[in-house]
Design a protein around this motif. Structure first.
Motif, PDB file in Angstrom:
ATOM      1  N   SER A  99      43.610  42.779  28.330  1.00  0.00           N
ATOM      2  CA  SER A  99      44.217  42.860  26.907  1.00  0.00           C
ATOM      3  C   SER A  99      43.444  42.232  25.672  1.00  0.00           C
ATOM      4  O   SER A  99      43.094  41.202  26.113  1.00  0.00           O
ATOM      5  N   GLY A 100      43.099  42.901  24.641  1.00  0.00           N
ATOM      6  CA  GLY A 100      42.482  42.010  23.786  1.00  0.00           C
ATOM      7  C   GLY A 100      42.610  42.621  22.238  1.00  0.00           C
ATOM      8  O   GLY A 100      43.293  43.379  21.879  1.00  0.00           O
ATOM      9  N   LYS A 101      41.787  42.429  21.415  1.00  0.00           N
ATOM     10  CA  LYS A 101      41.636  42.741  20.139  1.00  0.00           C
ATOM     11  C   LYS A 101      40.688  43.872  19.980  1.00  0.00           C
ATOM     12  O   LYS A 101      39.636  43.858  19.674  1.00  0.00           O
ATOM     13  N   GLY A 102      41.325  45.162  19.651  1.00  0.00           N
ATOM     14  CA  GLY A 102      40.476  46.095  19.432  1.00  0.00           C
ATOM     15  C   GLY A 102      39.690  46.681  20.857  1.00  0.00           C
ATOM     16  O   GLY A 102      40.336  46.585  21.779  1.00  0.00           O
ATOM     17  N   THR A 103      38.815  47.322  20.522  1.00  0.00           N
ATOM     18  CA  THR A 103      37.900  47.893  21.647  1.00  0.00           C
ATOM     19  C   THR A 103      37.320  46.789  22.672  1.00  0.00           C
ATOM     20  O   THR A 103      36.897  45.763  21.990  1.00  0.00           O
ATOM     21  N   ILE A 104      37.575  47.033  23.866  1.00  0.00           N
ATOM     22  CA  ILE A 104      36.971  45.735  24.761  1.00  0.00           C
ATOM     23  C   ILE A 104      35.890  46.608  25.677  1.00  0.00           C
ATOM     24  O   ILE A 104      35.770  47.682  25.859  1.00  0.00           O
ATOM     25  N   THR A 105      34.545  45.714  25.360  1.00  0.00           N
ATOM     26  CA  THR A 105      33.407  46.253  26.464  1.00  0.00           C
ATOM     27  C   THR A 105      33.440  45.396  27.416  1.00  0.00           C
ATOM     28  O   THR A 105      33.638  44.202  27.432  1.00  0.00           O
ATOM     29  N   TYR A 106      32.536  45.826  28.352  1.00  0.00           N
ATOM     30  CA  TYR A 106      32.293  45.078  29.647  1.00  0.00           C
ATOM     31  C   TYR A 106      31.011  44.981  30.117  1.00  0.00           C
ATOM     32  O   TYR A 106      30.154  45.994  30.081  1.00  0.00           O
ATOM     33  N   THR A 107      30.613  43.882  30.716  1.00  0.00           N
ATOM     34  CA  THR A 107      29.178  43.792  31.396  1.00  0.00           C
ATOM     35  C   THR A 107      29.349  42.959  32.607  1.00  0.00           C
ATOM     36  O   THR A 107      30.643  42.519  32.782  1.00  0.00           O
ATOM     37  N   TYR A 108      28.422  43.173  33.537  1.00  0.00           N
ATOM     38  CA  TYR A 108      28.816  42.663  34.964  1.00  0.00           C
ATOM     39  C   TYR A 108      27.483  41.722  35.452  1.00  0.00           C
ATOM     40  O   TYR A 108      26.621  41.997  35.140  1.00  0.00           O
ATOM     41  N   SER A 109      27.759  40.930  36.500  1.00  0.00           N
ATOM     42  CA  SER A 109      27.036  40.264  37.151  1.00  0.00           C
ATOM     43  C   SER A 109      27.523  40.020  38.750  1.00  0.00           C
ATOM     44  O   SER A 109      28.598  39.973  38.930  1.00  0.00           O
ATOM     45  N   TRP A 110      26.428  40.212  39.699  1.00  0.00           N
ATOM     46  CA  TRP A 110      26.734  39.916  40.729  1.00  0.00           C
ATOM     47  C   TRP A 110      25.599  38.848  41.530  1.00  0.00           C
ATOM     48  O   TRP A 110      24.918  38.345  40.848  1.00  0.00           O
ATOM     49  N   TYR A 111      26.399  38.240  42.407  1.00  0.00           N
ATOM     50  CA  TYR A 111      25.825  36.704  42.892  1.00  0.00           C
ATOM     51  C   TYR A 111      25.703  36.955  44.245  1.00  0.00           C
ATOM     52  O   TYR A 111      26.418  37.489  45.207  1.00  0.00           O
ATOM     53  N   ARG A 112      24.772  36.248  44.906  1.00  0.00           N
ATOM     54  CA  ARG A 112      24.492  36.027  46.098  1.00  0.00           C
ATOM     55  C   ARG A 112      24.621  34.642  46.762  1.00  0.00           C
ATOM     56  O   ARG A 112      23.995  33.689  46.034  1.00  0.00           O
ATOM     57  N   CYS A 113      25.760  34.303  47.454  1.00  0.00           N
ATOM     58  CA  CYS A 113      26.043  33.151  47.701  1.00  0.00           C
ATOM     59  C   CYS A 113      25.852  32.855  49.424  1.00  0.00           C
ATOM     60  O   CYS A 113      25.542  33.730  50.313  1.00  0.00           O
ATOM     61  N   ASP A 114      25.820  31.492  49.986  1.00  0.00           N
ATOM     62  CA  ASP A 114      25.665  31.369  51.256  1.00  0.00           C
ATOM     63  C   ASP A 114      27.004  31.746  51.992  1.00  0.00           C
ATOM     64  O   ASP A 114      27.956  32.286  51.449  1.00  0.00           O
ATOM     65  N   ALA A 115      27.053  31.508  53.349  1.00  0.00           N
ATOM     66  CA  ALA A 115      28.079  32.101  54.136  1.00  0.00           C
ATOM     67  C   ALA A 115      29.420  31.223  53.615  1.00  0.00           C
ATOM     68  O   ALA A 115      30.662  31.704  54.331  1.00  0.00           O
ATOM     69  N   ALA A 116      29.423  30.188  53.211  1.00  0.00           N
ATOM     70  CA  ALA A 116      30.697  29.483  52.733  1.00  0.00           C
ATOM     71  C   ALA A 116      31.102  29.667  51.243  1.00  0.00           C
ATOM     72  O   ALA A 116      31.961  28.990  51.010  1.00  0.00           O
ATOM     73  N   GLY A 117      30.241  30.754  50.678  1.00  0.00           N
ATOM     74  CA  GLY A 117      30.594  30.910  49.193  1.00  0.00           C
ATOM     75  C   GLY A 117      30.133  29.974  48.053  1.00  0.00           C
ATOM     76  O   GLY A 117      30.594  29.621  47.192  1.00  0.00           O
ATOM     77  N   ALA A 118      29.289  29.063  48.699  1.00  0.00           N
ATOM     78  CA  ALA A 118      28.462  28.099  47.906  1.00  0.00           C
ATOM     79  C   ALA A 118      27.150  28.436  47.532  1.00  0.00           C
ATOM     80  O   ALA A 118      26.476  29.474  47.967  1.00  0.00           O
ATOM     81  N   HIS A 119      26.416  27.482  46.607  1.00  0.00           N
ATOM     82  CA  HIS A 119      25.129  27.741  46.375  1.00  0.00           C
ATOM     83  C   HIS A 119      24.935  29.410  45.815  1.00  0.00           C
ATOM     84  O   HIS A 119      23.982  29.934  46.262  1.00  0.00           O
ATOM     85  N   CYS A 120      25.814  29.647  45.077  1.00  0.00           N
ATOM     86  CA  CYS A 120      25.660  31.317  44.402  1.00  0.00           C
ATOM     87  C   CYS A 120      24.735  31.253  43.447  1.00  0.00           C
ATOM     88  O   CYS A 120      24.528  30.315  42.445  1.00  0.00           O
ATOM     89  N   LYS A 121      23.774  32.390  43.505  1.00  0.00           N
ATOM     90  CA  LYS A 121      22.825  32.645  42.444  1.00  0.00           C
ATOM     91  C   LYS A 121      22.955  34.056  41.690  1.00  0.00           C
ATOM     92  O   LYS A 121      23.169  34.959  42.766  1.00  0.00           O
ATOM     93  N   ARG A 122      22.833  34.127  40.666  1.00  0.00           N
ATOM     94  CA  ARG A 122      23.145  35.254  39.989  1.00  0.00           C
ATOM     95  C   ARG A 122      21.675  36.254  40.556  1.00  0.00           C
ATOM     96  O   ARG A 122      20.556  35.911  40.693  1.00  0.00           O
ATOM     97  N   ILE A 123      22.053  37.591  41.067  1.00  0.00           N
ATOM     98  CA  ILE A 123      21.050  38.444  41.441  1.00  0.00           C
ATOM     99  C   ILE A 123      20.185  39.041  40.433  1.00  0.00           C
ATOM    100  O   ILE A 123      21.134  40.055  39.390  1.00  0.00           O
ATOM    101  N   HIS A 124      19.308  38.760  40.101  1.00  0.00           N
ATOM    102  CA  HIS A 124      18.345  39.326  39.032  1.00  0.00           C
ATOM    103  C   HIS A 124      18.538  40.981  38.899  1.00  0.00           C
ATOM    104  O   HIS A 124      18.083  41.768  39.787  1.00  0.00           O
ATOM    105  N   GLY A 125      18.836  41.376  37.809  1.00  0.00           N
ATOM    106  CA  GLY A 125      18.860  42.861  37.496  1.00  0.00           C
ATOM    107  C   GLY A 125      20.099  43.591  37.951  1.00  0.00           C
ATOM    108  O   GLY A 125      20.287  44.729  37.754  1.00  0.00           O
ATOM    109  N   ALA A 126      20.891  42.814  38.573  1.00  0.00           N
ATOM    110  CA  ALA A 126      22.265  43.343  39.172  1.00  0.00           C
ATOM    111  C   ALA A 126      23.298  43.363  37.991  1.00  0.00           C
ATOM    112  O   ALA A 126      24.041  42.290  37.960  1.00  0.00           O
TER     113      ALA A 126
END
Length: 615
Positions: A252-279
């Motif tokens: 919920s927000g003020k007026g129109t809400i727009t969305y952008t997205y990011s995907w991350y690659r992390c290690d097997a424990a969910g740590a050391h996450c890095k944004r996936i370039h272009g994703a």
């Protein structure tokens, strides 16, 4: 990934020294044990800019509260090995990002104070602060990870500047939560978490919040934005070559809400996450680089007031393209997420029916990241304990079909934080009497307390360095009296009282004593110096000399600025008279004076009692 899914305020974390240049999206972060001999690594965070970005690094050594920071010459890369000179200090690191338009600087959270080699208690992961830093909101700190497991924690909240440094303790804020008030606006907030394990205690800084800003009915500053009502989610077949599709959740927000997205690659424990370039789309095609990793998905929602970020539960690990056993639906957790309650995890959905299932419950940070296995928690159900309070819990389901095996992360459940234990209230601090000399006996008094029913008392004596730092509990010293030994000479001595009633336990500390004189010294302190006056900026304080084993021929003074417990003291430049006028720099600290007595060429110092915290 960021430490908490909260409102993102870019101005809070970037320095104002650059008018043009890259824009910071995620603050730099430091990883590594805060112990002499260990290596710290800094991630540069996440930035957007014009063309390719270049990064440079600057490390600083500061005092215990992140003040008086000095640039470390020659330390200009992403890592720094902690040396002897770092012990007892906090460290700060700045990352400068440069593009074709200019450069921008941002700071990571303070790390430390740094422990000496082979500490008796080791900080393995920095405590994390969760919650939105809006006026009227509450932020909460977890305890981090330690080795060995601490038996108790003490908290102290502090306000820092926009560079996450120059921190001042907030009087009375000693729980694991802090309510954002008007005095916090324009500051970032951290918690100093002190852990105690057996005979040892150690304090470290948490991560920092964004800048605290006005909330409620006030006009929303830049960075406020839509409110999340349902978290983002991802439809999955977790295998290389398959596409993942995210949903934005509900907002919920003020007026129109727009969305952008990011995907991350992390290690097997969910740590050391890095944004996936272009994703940056709602969907992500899993590649060979994702195999064996977990994946994260973030939604950035923007309305006329600003931008807010929220995260889906971790996914993964991703199976290889030729795998015959693949997760097609994440396991789900059910049950009440509170201490003493039972959680149950489903098996999830798989590309073929598993012949066997195994389980491992994990304890994560409030964002469902940086997870560690819970010893012995290997059934499909798990009974929550007090150790889980304030964490997210998930289960890793291990499926087997023939010779094929694959893991899948469940969704995460946030466990309600337990209220800090209640206990007696201290109205007059403990005190200690006696001659501060090897072989002499010190006698502590419990002070004054009120509580529920009968109050029982326990006692601890501590041996600290001359500045009241690096305090270690003295083995076996658990009575109200203590006879000083050879190991105490040159050290300061602390005394703690643990008061217990039917509601819980509270701890209070006497002022530090010392340094301890050797046996048969010609000068020994027989009563501490005291301080008269009101501890407030602009007010004069007067030191009253203590008592000595024989009259000294001369005395000198050095005023010191300490933490809220009268520990971790540093000298105040130029403050060498018997009087001292408290300054703005003293706010959030206690003050004491070191009286040095001289007789026939022999000198001995004695610490005074400390003042109340300067408001």
């Amino acid at each position: 990934m960021p430490a908490a899914a909260v409102v993102v305020v870019l101005a809070a974390v970037g320095s104002a020294d650059a008018a043009a240049g890259p824009v910071l999206k995620e603050r730099p972060a430091v990883a590594g044990a805060a112990t002499q001999g260990s290596r710290l690594f800094v991630s540069h965070g996440s930035w957007s800019g014009a063309g390719s970005l270049r990064y440079s690094y600057a490390w600083y050594r500061c005092d215990t509260m992140g003040r008086h920071c000095r640039f470390l010459r020659g330390v200009d890369n992403r890592s720094h090995t902690l040396g002897e000179n770092d012990v007892g200090h906090t460290l700060s690191v700045a990352v400068r990002a440069t593009d074709s338009a200019g450069s921008t600087r941002a700071f990571a959270s303070l790390v430390g104070p740094i422990a000496g080699a082979r500490p008796h208690i080791d900080s393995l992961a920095q405590p994390l602060v969760a919650g939105s830093p809006l006026q009227g909101s509450t932020v909460r700190v977890d305890t981090g990870r330690w080795r060995p497991k601490p038996s108790a924690f003490v908290f102290q909240w502090a306000r820092c500047n926009a560079e996450l440094r120059a921190c001042k303790a907030i009087s009375g804020e000693t729980r694991d939560t802090h309510d954002i008030g008007a005095a916090d606006l324009g500051h970032v907030l951290v918690a100093i978490v002190q852990a105690r394990s057996g005979a040892t205690s150690r304090a470290v800084f948490s991560t920092a919040t964004e800048l605290a800003v006005a909330g409620g009915g006030a006009a929303q500053p830049a960075g406020c934005g839509p409110s999340l009502t349902t978290a983002p989610a991802v439809a999955e077949v977790l295998q290389q070559g398959n596409q993942l599709t995210g949903s934005v959740g509900s907002w919920s927000g003020k007026g129109t809400i727009t969305y952008t997205y990011s995907w991350y690659r992390c290690d097997a424990a969910g740590a050391h996450c890095k944004r996936i370039h272009g994703a940056t789309r709602l969907s992500h095609l899993q590649s060979a680089r994702d195999v064996g990793h977990t994946l994260g998905f973030a939604v950035h929602a923007t309305d006329s007031a600003g931008t807010t970020t929220a995260y889906a539960a971790l996914l993964g690990p991703v199976a290889a393209a030729g795998a015959t056993l693949v997760s097609t639906g994440a396991p789900a957790i059910s049950g009440a997420a509170a201490a003493g309650q039972t959680l149950q995890v489903s098996s999830g959905s798989w590309s073929q029916p598993p012949s066997a299932l195994g389980y491992q419950w994990q304890r994560c940070n409030p964002n469902g990241r940086l997870c560690t296995p819970i010893a012995g928690a290997t059934a499909s159900s798990y009974v929550l304990t007090a150790d889980d309070s304030g964490h997210k819990l998930l289960a890793v389901v291990h499926a087997t079909a023939g010779t094929a095996a694959q893991d899948a992360f469940s969704g995460a459940a946030l466990v309600a934080a337990a209220a800090p234990p209640a206990g007696p209230s201290n109205s007059a601090a403990p005190t200690v009497a006696g001659t501060v000399e090897q072989g002499a006996q010190l006698t502590g008094s419990a002070g004054s307390w009120t509580g529920s029913g009968t109050i029982a008392y326990g006692f601890n004596w501590f041996r600290c360095d001359a500045a009241g730092a690096h305090c270690l509990s003295i083995h076996g010293a658990t009575k109200p009296t203590y006879t000083q030994g050879a190991k105490d000479v040159g050290h300061t001595i602390g005394f703690a009282v643990h008061a217990t009633d039917s509601a819980g336990t509270s701890t209070a500390y006497a002022a530090l004593l010392g340094p301890v004189a050797p046996a048969s010294a010609p000068l020994a302190s027989t009563a501490q110096p005291t301080i008269a006056g009101t501890a407030a900026p602009g007010q004069a304080l007067q030191a009253t000399g203590g008592s000595w084993s024989q009259p000294p021929s001369a005395v000198g003074y050095q005023w010191q600025r300490c933490n809220a417990n009268g520990r971790l003291c540093v000298p105040i430049d130029g403050a060498t008279a018997s009087t001292y006028t408290a300054a703005a720099a003293d706010t959030g600290h206690t003050l004491l004076v070191v009286e040095t007595a001289t007789l026939n060429g022999v000198q001995q110092a004695a610490l005074s009692t400390h003042t109340a915290v300067v408001p």
